[in-house]
Design a protein around this motif. Structure first.
Motif, mmCIF file in Angstrom:
data_model
loop_
_atom_site.group_PDB
_atom_site.id
_atom_site.type_symbol
_atom_site.label_atom_id
_atom_site.label_comp_id
_atom_site.label_asym_id
_atom_site.label_seq_id
_atom_site.Cartn_x
_atom_site.Cartn_y
_atom_site.Cartn_z
ATOM 1 N N THR A 37 0.094 62.751 -31.068
ATOM 2 C CA THR A 37 1.276 63.585 -31.218
ATOM 3 C C THR A 37 1.988 63.693 -29.880
ATOM 4 N N ALA A 38 3.307 63.689 -29.917
ATOM 5 C CA ALA A 38 4.096 63.761 -28.690
ATOM 6 C C ALA A 38 5.179 64.818 -28.838
ATOM 7 N N LEU A 39 5.453 65.497 -27.736
ATOM 8 C CA LEU A 39 6.535 66.471 -27.657
ATOM 9 C C LEU A 39 7.522 65.986 -26.610
ATOM 10 N N ASP A 40 8.757 65.752 -27.027
ATOM 11 C CA ASP A 40 9.821 65.308 -26.123
ATOM 12 C C ASP A 40 10.691 66.520 -25.812
ATOM 13 N N VAL A 41 10.536 67.055 -24.604
ATOM 14 C CA VAL A 41 11.211 68.288 -24.209
ATOM 15 C C VAL A 41 12.570 67.943 -23.598
ATOM 16 N N GLY A 42 13.634 68.500 -24.168
ATOM 17 C CA GLY A 42 14.975 68.129 -23.743
ATOM 18 C C GLY A 42 15.307 66.737 -24.233
ATOM 19 N N CYS A 43 15.127 66.519 -25.538
ATOM 20 C CA CYS A 43 15.156 65.159 -26.093
ATOM 21 C C CYS A 43 16.546 64.551 -26.165
ATOM 22 N N GLY A 44 17.607 65.369 -26.056
ATOM 23 C CA GLY A 44 18.947 64.814 -26.101
ATOM 24 C C GLY A 44 19.207 64.045 -27.382
ATOM 25 N N GLU A 45 19.740 62.840 -27.250
ATOM 26 C CA GLU A 45 20.098 62.026 -28.415
ATOM 27 C C GLU A 45 18.929 61.245 -29.002
ATOM 28 N N GLY A 46 17.717 61.470 -28.452
ATOM 29 C CA GLY A 46 16.514 60.991 -29.108
ATOM 30 C C GLY A 46 16.003 59.621 -28.736
ATOM 31 N N ALA A 47 16.512 59.003 -27.679
ATOM 32 C CA ALA A 47 16.066 57.644 -27.347
ATOM 33 C C ALA A 47 14.577 57.587 -27.027
ATOM 34 N N ASP A 48 14.082 58.545 -26.244
ATOM 35 C CA ASP A 48 12.655 58.558 -25.912
ATOM 36 C C ASP A 48 11.806 58.825 -27.150
ATOM 37 N N ALA A 49 12.236 59.794 -27.966
ATOM 38 C CA ALA A 49 11.482 60.135 -29.168
ATOM 39 C C ALA A 49 11.400 58.940 -30.115
ATOM 40 N N VAL A 50 12.496 58.231 -30.274
ATOM 41 C CA VAL A 50 12.507 57.061 -31.154
ATOM 42 C C VAL A 50 11.589 55.980 -30.602
ATOM 43 N N TRP A 51 11.621 55.745 -29.299
ATOM 44 C CA TRP A 51 10.730 54.743 -28.700
ATOM 45 C C TRP A 51 9.271 55.114 -28.943
ATOM 46 N N LEU A 52 8.944 56.384 -28.733
ATOM 47 C CA LEU A 52 7.567 56.834 -28.960
ATOM 48 C C LEU A 52 7.167 56.629 -30.419
ATOM 49 N N ALA A 53 8.049 57.008 -31.337
ATOM 50 C CA ALA A 53 7.737 56.862 -32.754
ATOM 51 C C ALA A 53 7.542 55.393 -33.130
ATOM 52 N N ARG A 54 8.328 54.526 -32.562
ATOM 53 C CA ARG A 54 8.206 53.097 -32.851
ATOM 54 C C ARG A 54 6.905 52.529 -32.291
ATOM 55 N N HIS A 55 6.291 53.259 -31.368
ATOM 56 C CA HIS A 55 5.017 52.816 -30.796
ATOM 57 C C HIS A 55 3.850 53.649 -31.311
ATOM 58 N N GLY A 56 4.031 54.259 -32.470
ATOM 59 C CA GLY A 56 2.911 54.867 -33.174
ATOM 60 C C GLY A 56 2.719 56.352 -33.009
ATOM 61 N N TRP A 57 3.587 57.021 -32.240
ATOM 62 C CA TRP A 57 3.443 58.451 -32.018
ATOM 63 C C TRP A 57 4.126 59.246 -33.130
ATOM 64 N N GLN A 58 3.559 60.420 -33.425
ATOM 65 C CA GLN A 58 4.224 61.419 -34.257
ATOM 66 C C GLN A 58 4.916 62.378 -33.295
ATOM 67 N N VAL A 59 6.231 62.489 -33.387
ATOM 68 C CA VAL A 59 7.016 63.112 -32.318
ATOM 69 C C VAL A 59 7.747 64.355 -32.810
ATOM 70 N N VAL A 60 7.729 65.379 -31.954
ATOM 71 C CA VAL A 60 8.620 66.522 -32.114
ATOM 72 C C VAL A 60 9.579 66.502 -30.926
ATOM 73 N N GLY A 61 10.871 66.445 -31.218
ATOM 74 C CA GLY A 61 11.881 66.501 -30.162
ATOM 75 C C GLY A 61 12.515 67.875 -30.144
ATOM 76 N N VAL A 62 12.583 68.479 -28.963
ATOM 77 C CA VAL A 62 13.204 69.794 -28.839
ATOM 78 C C VAL A 62 14.361 69.716 -27.852
ATOM 79 N N ASP A 63 15.405 70.467 -28.143
ATOM 80 C CA ASP A 63 16.572 70.494 -27.272
ATOM 81 C C ASP A 63 17.347 71.770 -27.555
ATOM 82 N N VAL A 64 18.155 72.192 -26.576
ATOM 83 C CA VAL A 64 18.980 73.385 -26.760
ATOM 84 C C VAL A 64 20.169 73.107 -27.662
#
Length: 203
Positions: A37-64
């Motif tokens: 499981t991964a938490l992307d803090v300040g995920c913005g438009e989600g590029a990091d979260a998408v990369w993580l998900a494509r590499h097998g992670w279950q991701v929660v992205g948080v942003d203001v």
């Protein structure tokens, strides 16, 4: 500039603010970790979260910004990883707990004191035992390169500002470094410095 209103307006004013590519330091330091499981803090438009998900992670992205989160969700769907990603609107300036994860990634989250300590302490607290905290940021050495807003110099920080928040009894700091890279903007190329911290929470 740290409010939801500011960031919603900024994101709404452009089709895309960021490149759409994952952060280089994320790719360098997560490659080889066992996905969980991964938490992307300040995920913005989600590029990091998408990369993580494509590499097998279950991701929660948080942003203001809810506008950013909606855009991130669309980006994930377009890349076929919508089911691997969840999105949560969080005001990091207010502090409070974050969802726990095996990997907590915080990239280019620059906040004033004391909100810096509050947000990064919350990020560290979200790392599960045996998990990894990964921080990437602009280093103060970048001031004067012309690629940063010098008026925001007080928001840039070195690795020590993060590691000072990590109790050595609880954390194994594996990387606390300031690597350089080339960055080009508006046709001008300069050598910039990143703050990088990777630490593992002791099980």
């Amino acid at each position: 500039m740290f409010t939801q209103e500011f960031w919603d307006e900024r994101y709404a004013g452009s089709d895309r603010i960021w490149s759409g590519n994952p952060n280089r330091r994320l790719v360098e330091h997560v490659d080889g970790l066992r996905p969980g499981t991964a938490l992307d803090v300040g995920c913005g438009e989600g590029a990091d979260a998408v990369w993580l998900a494509r590499h097998g992670w279950q991701v929660v992205g948080v942003d203001v910004s809810q506008v950013a989160l909606d855009r991130a969700a669309e980006h994930a769907e377009q890349n076929g990883v919508g089911r691997q990603c969840r999105w949560q609107q969080v005001d990091l300036m207010a502090g409070g707990p974050l969802p726990e994860a095996d990997l907590v990634s915080v990239h280019f989250l620059h906040l004033p004191d004391p909100q810096f300590e509050r947000a990064y302490a919350a990020a560290a607290a979200a790392v599960r035992p045996g998990g990894t905290l990964l921080v990437g940021a602009h280093h103060p050495a970048d001031i004067g390169t012309g690629l940063r807003n010098d008026r925001l110099a007080h928001l840039l920080f070195a690795p020590e500002k993060v590691t000072a928040l990590l109790d050595p009894a609880d954390w194994d700091v594996q990387v606390a470094d300031a690597p350089t890279r080339e960055e080009t903007r508006d046709g001008a190329t300069a050598t910039v410095t990143d703050t990088v911290v990777r630490a593992v929470r002791r099980a």
